[in-house]
Design an enzyme around this catalytic site. Structure first.
Site, PDB file in Angstrom:
ATOM      1  CD  GLU A  49      -3.448  -0.550   1.935  1.00 13.93           C
ATOM      2  OE1 GLU A  49      -3.556   0.540   2.222  1.00 13.93           O
ATOM      3  OE2 GLU A  49      -4.209  -1.598   1.668  1.00 13.93           O
ATOM      4  CG  HIS A 272      -2.101  -3.445   8.408  1.00 17.15           C
ATOM      5  ND1 HIS A 272      -2.525  -4.647   8.016  1.00 17.15           N
ATOM      6  CD2 HIS A 272      -3.289  -2.823   8.116  1.00 17.15           C
ATOM      7  CE1 HIS A 272      -3.666  -4.623   7.291  1.00 17.15           C
ATOM      8  NE2 HIS A 272      -4.136  -3.667   7.280  1.00 17.15           N
TER       9      HIS A 272
END
Length: 409
Positions: A49, A272
């Protein structure tokens, strides 16, 4: 040989959640990630990402001293978001984009536009050939009604096939990424059972970090807590997996996760938690033994389970293809009726009845819009059916080979 010193390799894996204009405090977090990587001097860095090439360029400039070799994998509409940084020269790279990746009309999720893929970098470290893979699979969003499960299973199948067919010459295989699967989900069980990859979390001698190794945790300020309500401790969906080839052994000495905010700040690196593994690789000089046939029943079981999920998805895709095709046909019939009515009006067959031109035009535009949309959906779901059907046939063939010739697995 067995007396050779072990190679110590430090690996960093993180889903950076760096979506331009959407991710909160993105540039600040990218800077913090770069600072952490420079301070700790990791040998391999696997990121997901990183959607902005400017962010990649900034990281590349910052990491030039500790990880001078890097590669950014480009695919899809906005890119794969995958990149690798390495302390050692990258000899070769390859990218495979998954054939199924959600639905273009699910704009609120956006996975379809992201070009979910697996990237491979071949790296030679002290004479040992590493095949390093980084990937990001489709997100789950709703565990109770997971409409994307068949697509994620197909991605897991394509991932394991990609690894199987590209890792034959590698001494060590290393996979990192956001797999978006819990440890006991069918996709990751299939991936590990078929490839023989070992989970660094379950294999490590020493672990430090979030409880149960979770990488999506409730006390992260960027996490949507409602999605984690069934999991009070969080979930583990980010992994470092590895296996040794013939003549080598790999063991995970230490595994860590980040546990919230970055040191000295009020924000974490991402939504995350990062996974950091210390691997020890040693040359044994002994050929690897043949995989025992006792593993075949387990592989047959998990492959059958995965095939069932793909078949469920295939049935749903066929229903959606039929519905969109019927809608396109009805819109086409409406356009034909309008055309016939217009011709009749022009021919004077409808004298005495004023022709509602504006209403007729609006209805025609509406019917044309529905026709184009339904036709596009029909074509998309036709492709989806073909991909699911092809995967189901591959799995059926693999099951037949396993059951008739177990030694060929």
């Amino acid at each position: 040989m067995e007396g050779d010193p072990a190679l110590r390799l430090r690996v960093f894996d993180l889903n950076c959640w760096a979506i331009r204009y959407l991710s909160k405090r993105r540039q600040e977090r990218i800077r913090l990630i770069g600072d952490r990587l420079c301070q700790e001097g990791f040998d391999l860095v696997l990121l997901q990402e990183v959607w902005s090439e400017q962010d990649y360029s900034d990281l590349k400039a910052k990491l030039g001293g500790c990880c001078p070799y890097s590669h950014y994998f480009r695919s899809g509409v906005i890119g794969s978001g995958l990149c690798i940084f390495s302390k050692f020269p990258i000899l070769d790279t390859l990218l495979y984009q998954y054939s199924l990746n959600g639905y273009p009309y699910m704009l609120q999720h956006g996975d379809w536009f992201c070009g979910k893929s697996v990237g491979l970098a071949v790296i030679n470290i002290s004479g040992i050939v590493f095949n390093v893979y980084v990937t990001h699979l489709h997100a789950e969003y709703c565990r109770e009604k997971d409409a994307y499960l068949p697509h994620r299973v197909v991605q897991a199948w394509e991932l394991l096939q990609f690894i199987r067919h590209t890792a034959k010459a590698a001494d060590v295989v290393l996979l990192g990424g956001d797999l978006n699967m819990h440890p006991q989900d069918v996709g990751i069980r299939l991936l590990r059972c078929w490839t023989g990859l070992r989970d660094a979390f379950t294999e490590t001698k020493h672990f430090e970090g979030c409880e149960d190794g979770c990488t999506l945790i409730p006390n992260n300020c960027f996490t949507v807590n409602s999605e984690l309500q069934p999991f009070p401790l969080g979930i583990r969906i980010d992994y470092i997996l590895y296996k040794a080839g013939s003549g080598f052994t790999v063991r995970c000495e230490e595994l860590q996760t980040t546990t919230g905010t970055a040191p000295g700040t009020d924000i974490p690196y991402s939504d995350h938690e990062a996974v950091m593994a210390t691997l020890h690789v040693q040359r044994t000089g002994q050929a690897a033994g043949v995989t025992p046939s006792t593993a075949v029943p387990a592989l047959v079981e998990v492959l059958s389970e995965a095939r069932t999920e793909v078949r469920v998805g295939l049935q749903a895709a066929r229903r959606q293809r039929y519905s969109s095709g019927r809608m396109a046909l009805l819109a086409l019939l409406l356009l034909l009726l309008q055309a016939a009515a217009a011709l009749g009006a022009l021919a004077g067959l409808a004298e005495g009845q004023p022709f509602p031109k504006l209403s007729f035009a609006l209805l025609a535009f509406l019917a044309l819009g529905v026709l184009l949309l339904a036709t596009g959906l029909h074509l998309f779901h036709t492709i989806e059916v073909k991909m699911l059907q092809g995967t189901e046939e591959q799995m059926r063939m693999a099951l037949g080979v396993l059951q008739e010739h177990p030694g060929r697995s």
